[in-house]
Design a protein around this motif. Sequence first.
Motif, PDB file in Angstrom:
ATOM      1  N   SER A 125       5.332  33.668  29.545  1.00  0.00           N
ATOM      2  CA  SER A 125       5.570  34.903  29.336  1.00  0.00           C
ATOM      3  C   SER A 125       4.202  35.803  30.288  1.00  0.00           C
ATOM      4  O   SER A 125       4.895  36.534  31.044  1.00  0.00           O
ATOM      5  N   LEU A 126       3.200  35.184  31.966  1.00  0.00           N
ATOM      6  CA  LEU A 126       2.609  35.654  32.215  1.00  0.00           C
ATOM      7  C   LEU A 126       2.752  35.305  33.491  1.00  0.00           C
ATOM      8  O   LEU A 126       2.881  33.881  33.548  1.00  0.00           O
ATOM      9  N   ALA A 127       2.743  35.788  34.572  1.00  0.00           N
ATOM     10  CA  ALA A 127       1.986  35.212  35.958  1.00  0.00           C
ATOM     11  C   ALA A 127       1.022  36.245  36.620  1.00  0.00           C
ATOM     12  O   ALA A 127       0.710  37.564  35.973  1.00  0.00           O
TER      13      ALA A 127
ATOM     14  N   ARG B  84      -7.776  40.595  30.253  1.00  0.00           N
ATOM     15  CA  ARG B  84      -8.351  39.061  30.470  1.00  0.00           C
ATOM     16  C   ARG B  84      -6.344  38.145  29.992  1.00  0.00           C
ATOM     17  O   ARG B  84      -5.685  38.996  28.974  1.00  0.00           O
ATOM     18  N   LEU B  85      -6.262  37.313  30.623  1.00  0.00           N
ATOM     19  CA  LEU B  85      -4.653  36.470  30.638  1.00  0.00           C
ATOM     20  C   LEU B  85      -4.918  34.810  30.091  1.00  0.00           C
ATOM     21  O   LEU B  85      -5.778  34.158  30.486  1.00  0.00           O
ATOM     22  N   ASN B  86      -3.895  34.985  29.179  1.00  0.00           N
ATOM     23  CA  ASN B  86      -3.816  33.322  28.904  1.00  0.00           C
ATOM     24  C   ASN B  86      -3.262  32.173  29.675  1.00  0.00           C
ATOM     25  O   ASN B  86      -2.826  32.651  30.662  1.00  0.00           O
ATOM     26  N   LEU B  87      -4.058  31.397  30.382  1.00  0.00           N
ATOM     27  CA  LEU B  87      -4.130  30.247  30.988  1.00  0.00           C
ATOM     28  C   LEU B  87      -3.285  29.099  30.758  1.00  0.00           C
ATOM     29  O   LEU B  87      -3.954  28.846  29.282  1.00  0.00           O
ATOM     30  N   SER B  88      -2.257  29.136  29.613  1.00  0.00           N
ATOM     31  CA  SER B  88      -1.300  27.657  29.643  1.00  0.00           C
ATOM     32  C   SER B  88      -1.372  26.089  30.190  1.00  0.00           C
ATOM     33  O   SER B  88      -1.117  25.748  30.908  1.00  0.00           O
ATOM     34  N   ARG B  89      -1.554  25.334  29.499  1.00  0.00           N
ATOM     35  CA  ARG B  89      -2.448  23.862  29.882  1.00  0.00           C
ATOM     36  C   ARG B  89      -0.772  23.308  30.794  1.00  0.00           C
ATOM     37  O   ARG B  89      -0.888  22.920  31.734  1.00  0.00           O
TER      38      ARG B  89
ATOM     39  N   ARG C  44      13.785  45.410  35.789  1.00  0.00           N
ATOM     40  CA  ARG C  44      14.909  44.542  35.539  1.00  0.00           C
ATOM     41  C   ARG C  44      15.555  43.042  35.554  1.00  0.00           C
ATOM     42  O   ARG C  44      16.136  42.912  36.693  1.00  0.00           O
ATOM     43  N   ALA C  45      14.206  41.966  35.544  1.00  0.00           N
ATOM     44  CA  ALA C  45      14.553  40.479  36.559  1.00  0.00           C
ATOM     45  C   ALA C  45      14.122  39.704  35.712  1.00  0.00           C
ATOM     46  O   ALA C  45      13.539  39.670  33.925  1.00  0.00           O
ATOM     47  N   THR C  46      13.873  38.350  35.716  1.00  0.00           N
ATOM     48  CA  THR C  46      13.288  37.527  34.353  1.00  0.00           C
ATOM     49  C   THR C  46      11.627  36.807  35.140  1.00  0.00           C
ATOM     50  O   THR C  46      12.403  37.373  36.663  1.00  0.00           O
ATOM     51  N   LEU C  47      10.998  36.606  34.782  1.00  0.00           N
ATOM     52  CA  LEU C  47       9.977  36.568  35.191  1.00  0.00           C
ATOM     53  C   LEU C  47      10.241  34.943  36.284  1.00  0.00           C
ATOM     54  O   LEU C  47       9.620  35.440  36.985  1.00  0.00           O
ATOM     55  N   ALA C  48      11.052  34.313  36.018  1.00  0.00           N
ATOM     56  CA  ALA C  48      10.741  33.158  36.457  1.00  0.00           C
ATOM     57  C   ALA C  48      11.737  33.411  38.122  1.00  0.00           C
ATOM     58  O   ALA C  48      10.863  33.183  39.759  1.00  0.00           O
ATOM     59  N   SER C  49      12.555  34.254  38.317  1.00  0.00           N
ATOM     60  CA  SER C  49      13.375  34.570  39.728  1.00  0.00           C
ATOM     61  C   SER C  49      11.698  35.625  40.083  1.00  0.00           C
ATOM     62  O   SER C  49      12.185  35.706  41.518  1.00  0.00           O
ATOM     63  N   THR C  50      11.342  36.719  39.844  1.00  0.00           N
ATOM     64  CA  THR C  50      10.085  36.886  40.145  1.00  0.00           C
ATOM     65  C   THR C  50       9.424  36.213  41.131  1.00  0.00           C
ATOM     66  O   THR C  50       9.537  37.033  41.821  1.00  0.00           O
ATOM     67  N   VAL C  51       8.509  34.916  40.271  1.00  0.00           N
ATOM     68  CA  VAL C  51       7.757  34.323  40.556  1.00  0.00           C
ATOM     69  C   VAL C  51       8.012  33.813  41.555  1.00  0.00           C
ATOM     70  O   VAL C  51       6.929  33.979  43.049  1.00  0.00           O
ATOM     71  N   ASN C  52       9.513  33.502  41.927  1.00  0.00           N
ATOM     72  CA  ASN C  52      10.157  32.901  42.874  1.00  0.00           C
ATOM     73  C   ASN C  52       9.829  33.823  44.048  1.00  0.00           C
ATOM     74  O   ASN C  52       9.946  33.277  45.426  1.00  0.00           O
TER      75      ASN C  52
END
Length: 302
Positions: free
Chosen positions: A251-253, A279-284, A230-238
């Motif tokens: 929506s991916l890291a 396989r994961l999408n890498l956004s430009r 239960r968290a946001t992706l931004a805070s988890t990546v941080n």
Amino acid sequence: MGTNAVAKNWFEKFEQHKVLYSYVAFALYLLINNSINASSVWMEHQRDPLSTLQWWEPLVWEYSSAISTLLLAPFLVWFFNKMPPRFEAIRLQLALHLLASFVFCIGHISLMVVLRKLVYGLLGQGYDFGPLAREFFYEYRKDVWGYLFLFTLFQLGLFVYRRLKGDAMLIGSDHTEDSASASQNNTAPEHFLVRKLDKEFLVKVEDIDWLESSGNYVNLHSKGRIYPLRATLASTVNILQHKGFSRIHRSLAVNHHAIHSISYDPSGDGEILLNSGERLNLSRRYKDEFRSRCQAASLRQN
């Protein structure tokens, strides 16, 4: 084999084809529910000696409604995932769900009428839906209630599923932290604590291949399993960036150590192949930042 082992075995089988099994269960529910409704309609009309209703007509009405709902179910699941219940912006949520119920009703009625006209036509008869405004209001009353029921059922099923799968929480080397405080302190935990029914497990951060945003949760993908945090992706990546995690999509890291290869398209987007074969999408949009973090991590290792 004990009760817990049997339950675990069944849950693991469900995990392999959870979308298919959920869809089949929903179809069975609609079949039973609408069959009861059709029999009720037939029995009501049988009480009237002047009724000209034929036995197959209630079945056509109810089953056309059920099939239409099944066809629209993927749209509902997609929207329910996009708009999970939150405590903020309640008015906006209500407005969007009201609009979605209206769209659902239009789709439901359109598919239902097409199917009924098709069956009636094959039987050499005509089908009249009736005055549009009156019948739409009649159907919308039922559809908005059905929408609310399906939304509640979906959220309840999701809650039970996540409890069975196990919720994750951050854990430090010598103390437990929630994701908000960990983000502020910029700490990098070694493990996640996963609570699953009456047991607790430790999941190593280094074993997590990638992260996926899902409503109010971030799904941690580790060794073929998914643990909702239960968290946001931004805070988890941080929190996890010092462990080699980078954002690659809205929506991916990904964990740098889980990457096998990277390929790029002429458009600037790319695709990341993981050691697991995923396989994961890498956004430009995130490509340059991702490259710089990978290079910085490589320099630190050297």
